[in-house]
Design a protein around this motif. Sequence first.
Motif, mmCIF file in Angstrom:
data_model
loop_
_atom_site.group_PDB
_atom_site.id
_atom_site.type_symbol
_atom_site.label_atom_id
_atom_site.label_comp_id
_atom_site.label_asym_id
_atom_site.label_seq_id
_atom_site.Cartn_x
_atom_site.Cartn_y
_atom_site.Cartn_z
ATOM 1 N N ARG A 183 0.827 -1.200 0.000
ATOM 2 C CA ARG A 183 0.000 0.000 0.000
ATOM 3 C C ARG A 183 0.872 1.264 0.000
ATOM 4 N N VAL A 184 0.248 2.388 -0.330
ATOM 5 C CA VAL A 184 0.952 3.669 -0.445
ATOM 6 C C VAL A 184 0.464 4.624 0.637
ATOM 7 N N LYS A 185 1.418 5.266 1.304
ATOM 8 C CA LYS A 185 1.080 6.314 2.268
ATOM 9 C C LYS A 185 1.636 7.640 1.782
ATOM 10 N N ALA A 186 0.763 8.632 1.647
ATOM 11 C CA ALA A 186 1.162 9.995 1.308
ATOM 12 C C ALA A 186 1.316 10.782 2.601
ATOM 13 N N ALA A 187 2.425 11.504 2.743
ATOM 14 C CA ALA A 187 2.657 12.257 3.969
ATOM 15 C C ALA A 187 3.483 13.504 3.667
ATOM 16 N N GLY A 188 3.256 14.519 4.466
ATOM 17 C CA GLY A 188 4.011 15.751 4.326
ATOM 18 C C GLY A 188 3.294 16.795 3.482
ATOM 19 N N GLY A 189 2.845 17.850 4.126
ATOM 20 C CA GLY A 189 2.276 18.977 3.410
ATOM 21 C C GLY A 189 0.849 18.828 2.928
ATOM 22 N N ILE A 190 0.128 17.832 3.419
ATOM 23 C CA ILE A 190 -1.275 17.661 3.012
ATOM 24 C C ILE A 190 -2.102 18.679 3.796
ATOM 25 N N SER A 191 -2.539 19.745 3.126
ATOM 26 C CA SER A 191 -3.087 20.891 3.847
ATOM 27 C C SER A 191 -4.559 21.179 3.599
ATOM 28 N N THR A 192 -5.192 20.483 2.643
ATOM 29 C CA THR A 192 -6.614 20.720 2.387
ATOM 30 C C THR A 192 -7.354 19.395 2.262
ATOM 31 N N LEU A 193 -8.656 19.426 2.506
ATOM 32 C CA LEU A 193 -9.481 18.233 2.351
ATOM 33 C C LEU A 193 -9.521 17.794 0.897
ATOM 34 N N GLU A 194 -9.514 18.754 -0.005
ATOM 35 C CA GLU A 194 -9.539 18.437 -1.435
ATOM 36 C C GLU A 194 -8.274 17.679 -1.842
ATOM 37 N N ASP A 195 -7.117 18.136 -1.359
ATOM 38 C CA ASP A 195 -5.865 17.443 -1.669
ATOM 39 C C ASP A 195 -5.860 16.045 -1.061
ATOM 40 N N ARG A 197 -8.365 14.049 -0.440
ATOM 41 C CA ARG A 197 -9.227 13.161 -1.239
ATOM 42 C C ARG A 197 -8.576 12.828 -2.570
ATOM 43 N N ARG A 198 -7.871 13.784 -3.143
ATOM 44 C CA ARG A 198 -7.183 13.532 -4.418
ATOM 45 C C ARG A 198 -6.094 12.477 -4.245
ATOM 46 N N PHE A 199 -5.365 12.519 -3.146
ATOM 47 C CA PHE A 199 -4.339 11.501 -2.893
ATOM 48 C C PHE A 199 -4.960 10.109 -2.812
ATOM 49 N N LEU A 200 -6.109 10.011 -2.178
ATOM 50 C CA LEU A 200 -6.790 8.717 -2.097
ATOM 51 C C LEU A 200 -7.233 8.252 -3.482
ATOM 52 N N GLU A 201 -7.727 9.153 -4.276
ATOM 53 C CA GLU A 201 -8.155 8.807 -5.635
ATOM 54 C C GLU A 201 -6.985 8.299 -6.471
ATOM 55 N N LEU A 202 -5.794 8.833 -6.216
ATOM 56 C CA LEU A 202 -4.606 8.450 -6.982
ATOM 57 C C LEU A 202 -3.990 7.142 -6.499
ATOM 58 N N GLY A 203 -4.514 6.593 -5.405
ATOM 59 C CA GLY A 203 -4.038 5.285 -4.969
ATOM 60 C C GLY A 203 -3.426 5.214 -3.591
ATOM 61 N N ALA A 204 -3.385 6.334 -2.875
ATOM 62 C CA ALA A 204 -2.898 6.282 -1.493
ATOM 63 C C ALA A 204 -3.928 5.578 -0.616
ATOM 64 N N ASP A 205 -3.447 4.786 0.320
ATOM 65 C CA ASP A 205 -4.320 4.100 1.275
ATOM 66 C C ASP A 205 -4.278 4.764 2.644
ATOM 67 N N ARG A 206 -3.171 5.445 2.931
ATOM 68 C CA ARG A 206 -3.027 6.178 4.190
ATOM 69 C C ARG A 206 -2.539 7.596 3.891
ATOM 70 N N LEU A 207 -2.888 8.488 4.814
ATOM 71 C CA LEU A 207 -2.456 9.875 4.741
ATOM 72 C C LEU A 207 -1.832 10.248 6.076
ATOM 73 N N GLY A 208 -0.573 10.637 6.063
ATOM 74 C CA GLY A 208 0.086 11.094 7.272
ATOM 75 C C GLY A 208 -0.052 12.603 7.365
ATOM 76 N N THR A 209 -0.838 13.073 8.333
ATOM 77 C CA THR A 209 -1.125 14.501 8.397
ATOM 78 C C THR A 209 -1.552 14.920 9.799
ATOM 79 N N SER A 210 -1.240 16.136 10.127
ATOM 80 C CA SER A 210 -1.684 16.713 11.402
ATOM 81 C C SER A 210 -2.870 17.641 11.207
ATOM 82 N N ARG A 211 -3.264 17.896 9.956
ATOM 83 C CA ARG A 211 -4.238 18.944 9.664
ATOM 84 C C ARG A 211 -5.663 18.452 9.407
#
Length: 222
Positions: A183-195, A197-211
Motif C-alpha cells: 500500500r501507499v502512504k502519502a505524507a508531508g504537506g497535506i493541507s486541504t481536504l480536497e488534496d 481526497r485527491r491523494f486517495l483517488e490516486l491510490g494512497a491508502d493512508r495519509l500522514g497529516t496533522s491537519r
Amino acid sequence: MLSKEDQILLSHVDHTLLKPETSWEQIKKLCEEAVSFSTASVCIPPSFVKRASEYLHGKIPVCTVIGFPNGYHTTSVKCFEASEAVQNGAEEIDMVVNLGWIKEGRFDLEEEEIRRVKEACHGKILKVIIETCLLTREEKIKMCKTVSMAGADFIKTSTGFSSGGATFEDVALLRKEVAPEVRVKAAGGISTLEDARRFLELGADRLGTSRIVRLIQDKNTD
C-alpha cells in the motif's frame, strides 16, 4: 454529525504529531481526537509509545517512527528501535531508508535492511519512508521494487521534515510501480481536504497529516 465522505477520509488518516518539542499533553489530546474521529492511527514519537498505548487501551492503533527523520542510523539501531516500539505497544512502524545507499545505487543493502526491520516488527505493519523529494524518478521506481521485494506493507512518500512532502505525481508513480499488495502512504504537506481526497483517488491508502482532523472539526463547527 460527520458526513459519510468525511468518515471515509478520516479512516485513512494517521493522525500525526512528530515535532521535537511535543509534550505528553499534546500527545494525549492527539489520542483523544483520533478516538473521537476514528482515524486509522496516531503517529507519534517513540518515547511516547508506551504511555499512549496504555492510555488508548487498544481504541486506536499506535504508530511510531524509526530512523527518523534522516534515515542514517545503522540497521542494527533501526531494528532495536522497531523491536522496542513493538514491545511498548506500537502496532505500526514507519522507518526511514538510508538515502546514502540509494544515491550510491546500493539497493541490495536497503532491501536487506528493510527485511531485517520487518522481522524486528514481529508481524506488525511496516511502512517504508523513501523521502521522494530527494530522489530522482528512476530512484523512486527502483525503491518501489526494493520495498516490494523486501516484504514491507507500505511505501511512504515523506517524513515531512525534508525539502518537500507528498505530491500527486509521486503518489501516482508509487501506486503504479509498487507491487499490488504493497500500500501507499502519502505524507508531508497535506493541507486541504480536497488534496487529501485527491491523494486517495490516486491510490494512497493512508495519509500522514496533522491537519485533516482539525479541518473536518472546523468544518463541522461552522
